[in-house]
Design an enzyme around this catalytic site. Structure first.
Site, PDB file in Angstrom:
ATOM      1  CB  CYS A   1       0.153  11.783 -15.207  1.00 57.43           C
ATOM      2  SG  CYS A   1      -1.590  12.035 -14.787  1.00 57.43           S
TER       3      CYS A   1
ATOM      4  CB  CYS B   1      -2.908  14.097 -20.866  1.00 49.94           C
ATOM      5  SG  CYS B   1      -2.942  15.836 -20.350  1.00 49.94           S
TER       6      CYS B   1
ATOM      7  CG  ASP C   1      -8.306   5.105   5.589  1.00 43.98           C
ATOM      8  OD1 ASP C   1      -7.204   5.084   4.994  1.00 43.98           O
ATOM      9  OD2 ASP C   1      -9.346   5.578   5.079  1.00 43.98           O
TER      10      ASP C   1
ATOM     11  CB  CYS D   1      -2.643   6.070   0.594  1.00 44.14           C
ATOM     12  SG  CYS D   1      -2.115   7.162   1.932  1.00 44.14           S
TER      13      CYS D   1
END
Length: 411
Positions: A75, A66, A343, A369
């Site tokens: 990112c 990118c 979760d 996560c």
């Protein structure tokens, strides 16, 4: 690569990647945008190394895909070769487990989604002169990077960005920042706009026109539905869930399907399953094909959407709205289940893990996560008599320090 930095410069070698993706020197100095083996010139500033020049690239350095990498804060690791990047993410999970006393847990190879699969994004937008900047902030700042491309996004979101810019120029005022949650659902794009404005007819009319021009499935403003051309939906097997505004979804469809397969395989043989922190039913409805399922989540609208989809599909699903952080299902309530699926959000499920540790539920299937909060809860379960049988890391958060995982516990 060069940039301005205060203080005298020095040449250092990067020896490893830190937990947030920054390179680290032998003396513990963090330098963003580097990889192990890099020889770089840096200046020390505020306890960190500010990169001035890349002298010799390390063996795992690659060209980022990118053009915005290095300025956009979305990112952190596009410059790391794929194998090294995935090994680092695998090690994040292993390290978190070791810190909680799990040194020999069987860990699968990490499973990773491809670029171009992220189906939701939280954009910021600002008016700059006559044009709108749309994108993400720089890392650690409030400077907005105006994106011309984003390789993590699904094509539907990437393609709408130029048209969304043009439409937002009709709405935004100078020095005003809007937040936009864009989700590519199975029935179209769901756009949730947060903008501090007084509720006025002219604004709502303009937003409705924008929704039609962009052919959005739904446009909401500050939580209020403004225009609905087609109810945003999520398909889970034969079930279709009508998604409430801001509903939780896994970031990618591919990662969602990986988790569903792992949970379904591990739940085999269970007659009755509890899905805790169920959201809109990504896992509960997948399980409902073969199991009786009880779902619980703190968000009423999500539970209602799950139950409506289950009724439409004649599934054996019950559900309740319940704050599992404050009121976890207790051992006596858990006694009727053969398996429990967890979760939770990033903080984990400390209270519910404690209640499970006091129960006799044969299987606990945990989707997380956050490796650190998972490892904490895993220790609670293990101290209560559960055995951690396997862990499967999953990379849904491409080129970021975040990693998903699935884990199976049994008594």
């Amino acid at each position: 690569m060069s940039q301005q930095a205060r203080g005298p410069s020095e040449t250092v070698e990067i020896v490893r990647l830190g937990h947030a993706g920054d390179g680290v020197t032998a003396d513990g100095l963090f330098v963003a945008g580097t990889v192990p083996g890099d020889i770089v010139r840096i200046a020390r500033e505020a306890g960190r190394g500010q990169l001035i020049e890349l002298i010799t690239p390390g063996p795992t350095r690659v060209a980022p895909p990118c053009v915005h990498f290095g300025s956009c804060g979305g990112c952190a690791l596009q410059h790391v070769a794929r194998d090294a990047y995935l090994a680092w993410k695998h090690d994040l999970v292993a390290t978190a487990l070791k810190q909680r006393g799990f040194a020999d847990v069987p860990m699968d190879e990490i499973r990773a989604v491809a670029p171009g699969t992220r189906r939701r994004a939280n954009f910021k937008a600002q008016l700059r002169g006559q044009d709108v900047a749309l994108g993400f902030y720089e890392a650690g700042s409030r400077v907005l990077v105006d994106l011309t491309e984003c390789p993590i996004l699904v094509p539907e979101l990437a393609h709408i960005m130029p048209r969304l810019r043009r439409q937002l120029s009709k709405v935004l005022r100078p020095n005003e920042t809007a937040e936009l949650l864009a989700t590519a659902t199975d029935s179209g794009i769901d756009l949730a706009l947060n903008l501090k404005r007084k509720r006025e007819v002219d604004l709502l009319t303009l937003l409705s026109t924008i929704a039609a021009t962009l052919k959005l499935a739904r446009l909401s403003w500050n939580g209020e539905d403004v225009a609905i051309a087609e109810t945003p939906s999520l398909r889970v097997g034969r079930f279709t869930v009508a998604l409430p505004p801001g509903a939780f979804l896994q970031p990618t469809k591919e990662g969602e399907q990986m988790l569903q397969r792992l949970v379904l395989d591990a739940a085999s043989g269970a007659r009755s399953v509890a899905d805790l922190f169920s959201g809109c039913g990504t896992l509960a409805l997948a399980l409902a094909e073969h199991h009786a399922v009880h779902a619980a989540d703190s968000v009423v609208a999500q539970v209602d959407a799950l139950l409506a989809a289950a009724r439409q599909g004649n599934a054996r699903v019950t559900g309740v709205s319940r704050d599992l952080f404050r009121r976890p299902l207790l051992a006596v309530e858990l006694s009727r289940f053969d398996a429990v699926v967890l979760d939770p959000p990033r903080p984990g499920a400390a209270a519910q893990a404690k209640a499970l540790a006091e129960s006799r539920v044969p299987k606990v299937l945990y989707v997380s996560c956050n490796a650190a909060s998972f490892a904490r809860d895993a220790r609670t379960l293990a101290d209560g008599g559960y055995r951690l049988r396997r862990v499967t890391p999953i990379d849904q958060f491409l080129w970021s320090p975040h990693v998903e995982l699935f884990a199976e516990f049994r008594r």
